[in-house]
Design an enzyme around this catalytic site. Structure first.
Site, PDB file in Angstrom:
ATOM      1  N   CYS A   2       0.891  -1.058  -0.098  1.00 25.99           N
ATOM      2  CA  CYS A   2      -0.232  -0.374   0.394  1.00 25.99           C
ATOM      3  C   CYS A   2       0.759   1.189   0.091  1.00 25.99           C
ATOM      4  O   CYS A   2       0.238   2.505  -0.524  1.00 25.99           O
ATOM      5  CB  CYS A   2      -0.959  -0.155   1.338  1.00 25.99           C
ATOM      6  SG  CYS A   2      -1.922   1.078   1.185  1.00 25.99           S
ATOM      7  N   ARG A  27      -2.507   4.046   5.382  1.00 24.44           N
ATOM      8  CA  ARG A  27      -3.033   3.808   4.514  1.00 24.44           C
ATOM      9  C   ARG A  27      -3.732   2.528   4.620  1.00 24.44           C
ATOM     10  O   ARG A  27      -4.098   1.982   4.103  1.00 24.44           O
ATOM     11  CB  ARG A  27      -2.304   4.374   3.405  1.00 24.44           C
ATOM     12  CG  ARG A  27      -1.694   5.484   2.828  1.00 24.44           C
ATOM     13  CD  ARG A  27      -0.248   5.279   2.230  1.00 24.44           C
ATOM     14  NE  ARG A  27      -1.415   4.862   0.615  1.00 24.44           N
ATOM     15  CZ  ARG A  27      -1.630   5.442  -0.309  1.00 24.44           C
ATOM     16  NH1 ARG A  27      -1.559   6.571  -0.399  1.00 24.44           N
ATOM     17  NH2 ARG A  27      -2.072   5.119  -1.749  1.00 24.44           N
ATOM     18  N   TRP A  73      -0.229  -3.934   1.923  1.00 25.59           N
ATOM     19  CA  TRP A  73      -1.251  -4.469   2.273  1.00 25.59           C
ATOM     20  C   TRP A  73      -2.035  -5.857   1.029  1.00 25.59           C
ATOM     21  O   TRP A  73      -2.051  -5.268   0.273  1.00 25.59           O
ATOM     22  CB  TRP A  73      -1.883  -3.573   1.968  1.00 25.59           C
ATOM     23  CG  TRP A  73      -4.021  -3.227   2.409  1.00 25.59           C
ATOM     24  CD1 TRP A  73      -4.436  -3.212   3.504  1.00 25.59           C
ATOM     25  CD2 TRP A  73      -5.116  -4.466   1.078  1.00 25.59           C
ATOM     26  NE1 TRP A  73      -5.843  -3.837   3.288  1.00 25.59           N
ATOM     27  CE2 TRP A  73      -6.208  -4.553   2.419  1.00 25.59           C
ATOM     28  CE3 TRP A  73      -4.804  -4.576   0.262  1.00 25.59           C
ATOM     29  CZ2 TRP A  73      -7.387  -4.754   2.158  1.00 25.59           C
ATOM     30  CZ3 TRP A  73      -6.228  -4.676  -0.838  1.00 25.59           C
ATOM     31  CH2 TRP A  73      -7.386  -5.013   0.514  1.00 25.59           C
ATOM     32  N   ASN A  99       3.209  -1.118  -5.336  1.00 27.62           N
ATOM     33  CA  ASN A  99       1.984  -1.679  -5.376  1.00 27.62           C
ATOM     34  C   ASN A  99       1.425  -1.678  -6.420  1.00 27.62           C
ATOM     35  O   ASN A  99       2.031  -1.270  -7.710  1.00 27.62           O
ATOM     36  CB  ASN A  99       1.681   0.097  -4.974  1.00 27.62           C
ATOM     37  CG  ASN A  99       1.694   0.599  -4.088  1.00 27.62           C
ATOM     38  OD1 ASN A  99       2.328  -0.013  -2.360  1.00 27.62           O
ATOM     39  ND2 ASN A  99       2.127   1.795  -3.143  1.00 27.62           N
ATOM     40  N   GLY A 100       0.333  -2.213  -6.041  1.00 34.07           N
ATOM     41  CA  GLY A 100      -0.955  -3.005  -7.518  1.00 34.07           C
ATOM     42  C   GLY A 100      -0.790  -4.438  -8.321  1.00 34.07           C
ATOM     43  O   GLY A 100      -0.828  -4.812  -6.858  1.00 34.07           O
ATOM     44  N   GLU A 480     -24.063   5.297   5.298  1.00 29.81           N
ATOM     45  CA  GLU A 480     -22.895   6.105   5.587  1.00 29.81           C
ATOM     46  C   GLU A 480     -22.725   5.898   6.840  1.00 29.81           C
ATOM     47  O   GLU A 480     -21.240   5.434   7.523  1.00 29.81           O
ATOM     48  CB  GLU A 480     -22.349   7.564   5.464  1.00 29.81           C
ATOM     49  CG  GLU A 480     -21.563   8.358   6.054  1.00 29.81           C
ATOM     50  CD  GLU A 480     -20.284   7.437   5.341  1.00 29.81           C
ATOM     51  OE1 GLU A 480     -19.082   7.725   5.563  1.00 29.81           O
ATOM     52  OE2 GLU A 480     -20.137   6.493   4.129  1.00 29.81           O
ATOM     53  N   LYS A 484     -19.557   3.330   9.033  1.00 28.63           N
ATOM     54  CA  LYS A 484     -18.315   3.988  10.194  1.00 28.63           C
ATOM     55  C   LYS A 484     -18.837   3.010  10.929  1.00 28.63           C
ATOM     56  O   LYS A 484     -17.248   2.660  11.464  1.00 28.63           O
ATOM     57  CB  LYS A 484     -19.078   5.003  10.533  1.00 28.63           C
ATOM     58  CG  LYS A 484     -18.924   6.702   9.459  1.00 28.63           C
ATOM     59  CD  LYS A 484     -17.574   6.414   9.105  1.00 28.63           C
ATOM     60  CE  LYS A 484     -16.756   7.167   7.575  1.00 28.63           C
ATOM     61  NZ  LYS A 484     -17.008   5.913   6.679  1.00 28.63           N
ATOM     62  N   GLU A 487     -16.582  -0.741   9.763  1.00 27.93           N
ATOM     63  CA  GLU A 487     -15.254  -0.291   9.580  1.00 27.93           C
ATOM     64  C   GLU A 487     -14.396  -0.198  10.337  1.00 27.93           C
ATOM     65  O   GLU A 487     -13.788  -0.101  10.939  1.00 27.93           O
ATOM     66  CB  GLU A 487     -15.748   0.512   8.284  1.00 27.93           C
ATOM     67  CG  GLU A 487     -15.486   2.105   8.410  1.00 27.93           C
ATOM     68  CD  GLU A 487     -15.041   2.812   7.435  1.00 27.93           C
ATOM     69  OE1 GLU A 487     -15.003   2.073   6.518  1.00 27.93           O
ATOM     70  OE2 GLU A 487     -15.595   4.609   7.474  1.00 27.93           O
ATOM     71  N   HIS A 503     -40.059  -4.587   4.779  1.00 29.90           N
ATOM     72  CA  HIS A 503     -40.130  -5.685   3.266  1.00 29.90           C
ATOM     73  C   HIS A 503     -39.175  -7.209   3.669  1.00 29.90           C
ATOM     74  O   HIS A 503     -38.330  -7.011   3.059  1.00 29.90           O
ATOM     75  CB  HIS A 503     -39.673  -5.612   2.178  1.00 29.90           C
ATOM     76  CG  HIS A 503     -41.294  -4.352   1.714  1.00 29.90           C
ATOM     77  ND1 HIS A 503     -41.525  -5.069   1.157  1.00 29.90           N
ATOM     78  CD2 HIS A 503     -40.754  -2.719   1.629  1.00 29.90           C
ATOM     79  CE1 HIS A 503     -43.246  -3.613   0.713  1.00 29.90           C
ATOM     80  NE2 HIS A 503     -42.519  -2.459   1.013  1.00 29.90           N
ATOM     81  N   LYS A 602      -6.523   2.771   3.175  1.00 30.10           N
ATOM     82  CA  LYS A 602      -6.819   4.475   3.370  1.00 30.10           C
ATOM     83  C   LYS A 602      -7.536   4.453   1.736  1.00 30.10           C
ATOM     84  O   LYS A 602      -8.229   4.896   0.986  1.00 30.10           O
ATOM     85  CB  LYS A 602      -6.288   4.952   3.110  1.00 30.10           C
ATOM     86  CG  LYS A 602      -6.824   6.647   3.138  1.00 30.10           C
ATOM     87  CD  LYS A 602      -7.771   7.159   4.281  1.00 30.10           C
ATOM     88  CE  LYS A 602      -7.966   8.288   3.842  1.00 30.10           C
ATOM     89  NZ  LYS A 602      -9.472   8.992   4.570  1.00 30.10           N
TER      90      LYS A 602
END
Length: 607
Positions: A2, A27, A73, A99-100, A480, A484, A487, A503, A602
């Protein structure tokens, strides 16, 4: 992924690398490592876990002036010591951080294996390191370019070699990379935060560019050896903005920064008493935007929730058809892009891989592209036809807070901007912008209820399943709020339109389930009160976010957090704040790592 940092210059590289890696901790990562070049060899030290673990393993008497570092990561291969970066080739003469994702790593691994190369890890990155080693004949830059021509996928890399001890070679394709320019020294990094302590002068690499860095200078070329002239730019953030400044966590700091962040976002952009909006970043496409017959907003995570608020704002204020698309789905479902379509990419980092890929797909199909990002010089900012920066300052906490608010503010300004050019009266625009200008002080008043939000969290934190419900503009806020909570506190939570509860999800309601209602006064107030009654009848624990002065709500809920009144399209900017605070305090109560939640990064720069 990361985080990447690399140094070449006259100073000892190790302190620069360690400091840079610590700046990149926010991150998210699961392992870390460094490679130092000196005395004819490359010394690699790496370990699973936090940088503090790595520090105990490092030789702090090593004063090599060239090195690279990485926080990983995990994508390919488990998070452990062996799979941590940097990775070396078979000879150990070079080291590489990445990274990637290398999409064709399996084929490359088979090819190299057929040549007798033995692999020590499960990662795609080691394949790239071995490939560079395969081509290396004493010219590291040449070997890197040869290897990358064989690669399919995304990468930001930095490479060093024992045979060229005063050199770092770095390259980029789809993963952010920038070079800090100092006095006789250069620092390559995936994020400006790793550079700020040393210089604010940077160059941003574009895709398929390679930079050769030595103490004598830098040279940038394409993979095909075409020289590239790069402009040196100034980072607008300060070192103080990426430090805690007395707060226990970055997330709490950033929640409390929201009044000032929104003021900065609005500054110079609105004239409330005239009902006008000035957004210089879209001046070149103003005509296309005004004539657009359809908007598509694409984003991921929290930015997707902001985009959903934006969809309501655009249809309500600008009266233009608008859709919100998950970026991760948009690219792969053959989307319909008609003439007159504008696609907006929304991302805090400006580097979100799925959003960037969706943007490129939309552009290829002829859409006008607009970016709403926070990070100046980011990939999305450079890829779009035009855009608007948030200007809310750096966001370090993995769980986005002030960036969400900034995104909603920018979308509200854009909706007013378009509305005035379509049908919106000046008086309506004045009302909206005057209300928007009052939002910072109203958020400040909500933050004074921090202790009340903490009490709500402490009273309910032992429950493992929460439900968040809202209607209209508050449906995205419910999503949202639930995001929050889950996570950072790892409590399962679900956000729904309140009417959808009947429903199916109403079957979950028990005395053990906290149900958070966003129940501020608006066009659907009576309906949300009815939904609260339905939950109460089934024994649910009701937590309400309500408008100041609403005495009725107190008789229906176990806990109430009050927010000031404002125009309904702007209410998400206020109602989200108590939910941010409740999630924060729930995570603290449960002993979670608030700023670095498990398994999260991040900036998600892989698909």
């Amino acid at each position: 992924m990361c985080g990447i940092v690399g140094y070449v210059g006259s100073k000892s590289a190790l302190p620069v690398l360690v400091e840079g890696l610590k700046r990149l901790e926010y991150r998210g990562y699961d392992s870390a490592g460094v490679a130092l070049v000196g005395n004819g060899k490359v010394v690699v030290t790496k370990s699973k876990g936090r940088i503090s673990v790595l520090e105990h393993l490092l030789d702090h008497d090593d004063h090599s002036s060239t090195g690279i570092g990485h926080t990983r990561w995990a994508t390919h291969g488990a998070p452990n010591d062996i799979n941590a970066h940097p990775h070396s080739d078979a000879t150990g003469r070079l080291a590489l951080v990445h990274n990637g994702i290398i999409e064709n790593y399996a084929a490359l691994r088979t090819y190299l294996g057929g040549l007798g190369v033995a692999f020590a890890t499960d990662t795609d990155t080691e394949v790239l390191a071995q490939l560079v080693g395969h081509f290396y004949d004493g010219d590291l830059e040449k070997a890197v370019k040869q290897a990358l021509r064989e690669v399919r996928g995304t990468y930001g890399i930095a490479v060093v070699s024992a045979e060229e001890p005063d050199l770092v070679v770095a390259a980029k394709n789809g993963s952010p990379l920038l070079v800090g320019v100092g006095e006789g020294e250069y620092i390559v990094a995936s994020d400006a935060s790793a550079i700020l302590a040393h210089t604010t002068q940077v160059i941003y690499l574009e895709d398929n560019e390679v930079v050769r860095m030595s103490a004598d200078g830098i040279r940038t070329t394409t993979l095909d050896n075409v020289p590239v002239t790069k402009d040196v730019e100034e980072i607008e953030w300060t070192l103080g903005q990426i430090e805690l400044g007395g707060y226990e966590h970055f997330m709490l700091k950033e929640i409390f920064e929201q009044p000032d962040a929104i003021r900065d976002c609005l500054r110079g952009r609105i004239v409330p008493d005239e009902g006008t909006v000035h957004l210089g970043g879209i001046a070149d496409v103003a005509r296309e935007l005004t004539r657009s017959r359809r908007f598509i907003m694409t984003a991921c995570g929290t930015a997707w929730h902001a985009a959903l608020v934006g969809e309501y704002l655009f249809e309500d204020l600008a009266r233009v058809p608008t859709e919100t698309e998950y970026a991760s789905e948009f690219r792969y479902r053959n989307p319909i892009i008609e003439d007159g379509t504008t696609v907006m990419a929304i991302s805090q980092s400006g580097e979100t891989a799925d959003t960037l890929a969706a943007l490129k797909e939309a552009k290829q199909r002829g859409a006008t592209s607009l970016g709403v990002v926070n990070t100046v010089g980011s990939s999305i900012a450079r890829e779009t036809d035009a855009g608007v920066y948030l200007h809310v300052g750096p966001e370090i906490g993995v769980a986005s807070t002030k960036a969400f608010s900034g995104q909603v503010v920018v979308l509200a300004m854009l909706a007013c901007y378009l509305g005035r050019r379509r049908h919106m009266s000046q008086s309506a625009a004045i009302d909206m912008l005057q209300a928007l200008s009052r939002i910072p002080e109203q958020i400040a008043s909500i933050l004074e209820q921090n202790d009340a939000c903490k009490a709500v969290a402490e009273a309910n934190v032992e429950h493992d399943n929460w439900l968040y419900l809202g209607r209209g503009y508050h449906y995205p806020v419910a999503l949202e709020g639930a995001l929050k909570l889950k996570e950072i506190s790892y409590i399962h939570a679900e956000g729904l339109p309140a009417a959808e509860m009947k429903h199916g999800p109403i079957a979950l309601i028990t005395e053990q389930m906290p149900v958070v209602f966003i129940a501020t006064r608006g066009t659907q107030y009576d309906k949300i009160i009815g939904n609260i009654e339905e939950v109460r009848t089934r024994g649910g624990r009701v937590i309400a976010v309500a408008t100041e002065g609403d005495k009725r709500i107190a008789s229906l809920a176990e806990s109430v957090i009050y927010v000031p009144d404002t125009l309904e399209p702007l209410q998400p900017l206020l109602s989200v704040v108590p939910l941010q605070l409740i999630a924060y305090h729930a995570a603290v109560c449960r002993g979670c790592n608030v700023d670095k939640p498990r398994n999260l990064a991040k900036s998600v720069t892989v698909e």
